[in-house]
Structure formats: structure tokens, C-alpha cells
Scaffold this active site. Structure first.
Site, PDB file in Angstrom:
ATOM      1  CG  ASN A   1      37.686  -1.077  23.792  1.00  0.00           C
ATOM      2  OD1 ASN A   1      37.269  -1.487  24.869  1.00  0.00           O
ATOM      3  ND2 ASN A   1      36.939  -0.371  22.965  1.00  0.00           N
TER       4      ASN A   1
ATOM      5  CG  ASN B   1      29.527  -0.335  22.444  1.00  0.00           C
ATOM      6  OD1 ASN B   1      29.327  -1.492  22.089  1.00  0.00           O
ATOM      7  ND2 ASN B   1      30.416  -0.016  23.370  1.00  0.00           N
TER       8      ASN B   1
ATOM      9  CB  ILE C   1      34.944  -6.494  29.400  1.00  0.00           C
ATOM     10  CG1 ILE C   1      33.787  -5.555  29.093  1.00  0.00           C
ATOM     11  CG2 ILE C   1      36.260  -5.861  28.928  1.00  0.00           C
ATOM     12  CD1 ILE C   1      33.692  -5.082  27.679  1.00  0.00           C
TER      13      ILE C   1
ATOM     14  CB  CYS D   1      31.887  -0.173  31.244  1.00  0.00           C
ATOM     15  SG  CYS D   1      33.095   1.125  30.964  1.00  0.00           S
TER      16      CYS D   1
ATOM     17  CB  ILE E   1      31.643 -11.091  25.895  1.00  0.00           C
ATOM     18  CG1 ILE E   1      31.153 -11.525  24.503  1.00  0.00           C
ATOM     19  CG2 ILE E   1      32.937 -11.816  26.258  1.00  0.00           C
ATOM     20  CD1 ILE E   1      30.784 -12.977  24.387  1.00  0.00           C
TER      21      ILE E   1
END
Length: 305
Positions: free
Chosen positions: A98, A192, A72, A129, A70
Site C-alpha cells: 500500500n 477507505n 501512516i 492522503c 494513525i
């Protein structure tokens, strides 16, 4: 049976939370159930400024799971505070924000914006990230960077509970967990998504525009369970288990290996009402397996000598 959970100052009425990126800002799921039946609601990732996210297609179904890239996509922290948070404040559920950023300083700025917001119970730090200042390597693949980001958030988070979400795409997740703990994290959430990809043999193209995406769903549960087990044994701070939970039995497996709570992700796409009834199903199952309490069951796995 008392299903309340308390750790690091974070109070949950039950151990069921929703995973970031799978439940919007929570309000989108209100038509499918009562948000107040959840222990915690982890909002989709937010950044300092709005993000458009990755190009389409960015979701693909896989056997026993899904891939997503996606990117973010979100309206930015100011929009979250101004529009989503006021509506969530009226709900009796712990709201967890988050955080997504591209360097430690930016993570600190984001934490500072949310530190004074009454409706935010905790901050979950997404270290999966890329760090733009370090050549694009993900924070979560470098223990030193994990520690630095955790310290930056903790320093500016006020009295907010700080939870660090760990990536499984590492050589040793225990080293990463210890780095976050030493950086001041109040708890850890893991895992994750796993890095993966899918291709189409007919058009000979990747099924995700970003090519590489995050794999989630039942296929990753054994990996997630292993990671949670290892981390619980290695650090003294609470752990929240994430990865492929699609039933009360799945959820209790994470509690059995020592998790204080769980987060529900991909299952929300399959059954938007799933998370709302999970705590009740877990309580029934605890009684069925002969557990006297959630606390007594937690971490009671009998390992071979």
C-alpha cells in the site's frame, strides 16, 4: 468448490484479503493463523521515508466501529523491502504493498522502488492522503488528481498490478472510479474510512488528538456496499470490496453486488484469527445458498425492474 480468483494478472487462491493498516506487515498475525490461508495480504501503508504518525490518542472505539488517525506510521520503503518482504516471500500468499505519498511524483518514485521486487504481487494506491502541492486537499476528492496519481504509479510500476483505493468522502464516487480507470488502474479497492470524530463531554476534549479521524467497522458496511454496487455498474475493471466485513455473509454480500474479492479490516482487531478461516466459511455458505461457484454468484444480485 474452486475459490481461486484472478483479475488483471493478480492471482489469489481465494477472495479474502486483509486491509492495509489493520494487519501490520502480516508477520505480526502469524501466531494467530496460517498466512497461506489468505488470498492476499495488503501490508500497512508505506512511504519513501519513515513516518512517526500522529500524536496519541489516535484510536477510539465507537458504536459498531472505531475511529483511527494513525497517520501512516511506518519505517519507510527501504526497511519494508529489507526486513519484512524477505520473510513474506517464503509464504504462498499474494503480497500487496500500500503506497502513501504527498504528490504524484513521489507516488511514482515509490512505485519504481517496488517495481522490481519479486515478492510484491500488486501495488495499492492510497489516494485518501493530502496533496501538499495542491494546498493539502486529499487526492481522492479530486478526480483529476486521482487520474494523475494513477498514471504516475502505472508508468513506473513495471508489470505490477495497480489497485487504486478510493475514499467515500466525496460527492460522487463513480466519477472518482472512472478517473482511476482512465488513468490506467488495473482494479479498484473501496472504501477507505469515512471521516468522523468523537468527543468527551467530561473533559470537553476530542477523543482523538488529530480531532478528525477515519471511521471503520460494521457501521460503514451499508455505505461501502452502496459504493461498490455503484462502481461495479460504472467501470469495466475489477473491484475489491472493503468496509465492515465481520462474517462470511458480509463478505458474500460484496461478491453478490459484483466485487471480485474483499478486504478485512476492523474485524482483525476484534478477532486476530478471523480472516484465516473466512474463505472456508464463505465456501460453505455459497453451497448453502445454492451457488454452483464463486464466479456464478458474483454480480448475481437481482434488481427490481
Amino acid at each position: 468448490m474452486n475459490m481461486n480468483v484472478s483479475f488483471g494478472g493478480l492471482e489469489l487462491k481465494n477472495p479474502v484479503m486483509t486491509a492495509s493498516g489493520t494487519f501490520g506487515f502480516g508477520l505480526e498475525f502469524a501466531p494467530y493463523g496460517d498466512l497461506e490461508k489468505l488470498g492476499g495480504l495488503v501490508a500497512k501503508g508505506i512511504s519513501l521515508k519513515p513516518r512517526e504518525g500522529n500524536p496519541m490518542p489516535r484510536i477510539a472505539e465507537t458504536p459498531c466501529g472505531m475511529l483511527n488517525a494513525i497517520g501512516i506510521q511506518n519505517p519507510g520503503v527501504e526497511s519494508f523491502v529489507r526486513q519484512a518482504l524477505p520473510a513474506l516471500k517464503s509464504k504462498d500468499v499474494a503480497v500487496v504493498a500500500n503506497l502513501y505519498a504527498c504528490d504524484a511524483e513521489e507516488f511514482g518514485e515509490l512505485a519504481a522502488v517496488l517495481a522490481g521486487e519479486e515478492g510484491v504481487a500488486a501495488l495499492e494506491v492510497n489516494v485518501s492522503c493530502p496533496n501538499v502541492k495542491e494546498g493539502g486537499i486529499a487526492f481522492g476528492q479530486d478526480p483529476a488528481q486521482i487520474g494523475k496519481v494513477t498514471e504516475a504509479v502505472k508508468k513506473r510500476a513495471g508489470d505490477k498490478h495497480v489497485m487504486v483505493k478510493l475514499s467515500p468522502n466525496v460527492t460522487d464516487i463513480v466519477v472518482c472510479a472512472r478517473a482511476a480507470a482512465e488513468g490506467g488502474a488495473d482494479s479498484l479497492s473501496l472504501i477507505n474510512t469515512l471521516s468522523g470524530m468523537a468527543v468527551d463531554i467530561h473533559c470537553r476534549k476530542p477523543r482523538i488528538a488529530n480531532v478528525i479521524a477515519g471511521l471503520s467497522g460494521p457501521a460503514i458496511k451499508p455505505v461501502a456496499l452502496r459504493c461498490v454496487h455503484q462502481v461495479v455498474q460504472a467501470v469495466d475493471i475489477p473491484v475489491v470490496g472493503i468496509g465492515g466485513i465481520a462474517s462470511a455473509e458480509d463478505a458474500l454480500e460484496f461478491i453478490l453486488v459484483g466485487a471480485h474479492a474483499v478486504q478485512i479490516g476492523t474485524a482483525n482487531f476484534l478477532r486476530p484469527d478471523f480472516a484465516f478461516g473466512l474463505a472456508e466459511e464463505m465456501e460453505k455458505l455459497l453451497k448453502k445458498v445454492g451457488a454452483s461457484s464463486l464466479e456464478q454468484f458474483r454480480g448475481s444480485l437481482e434488481l427490481p425492474l
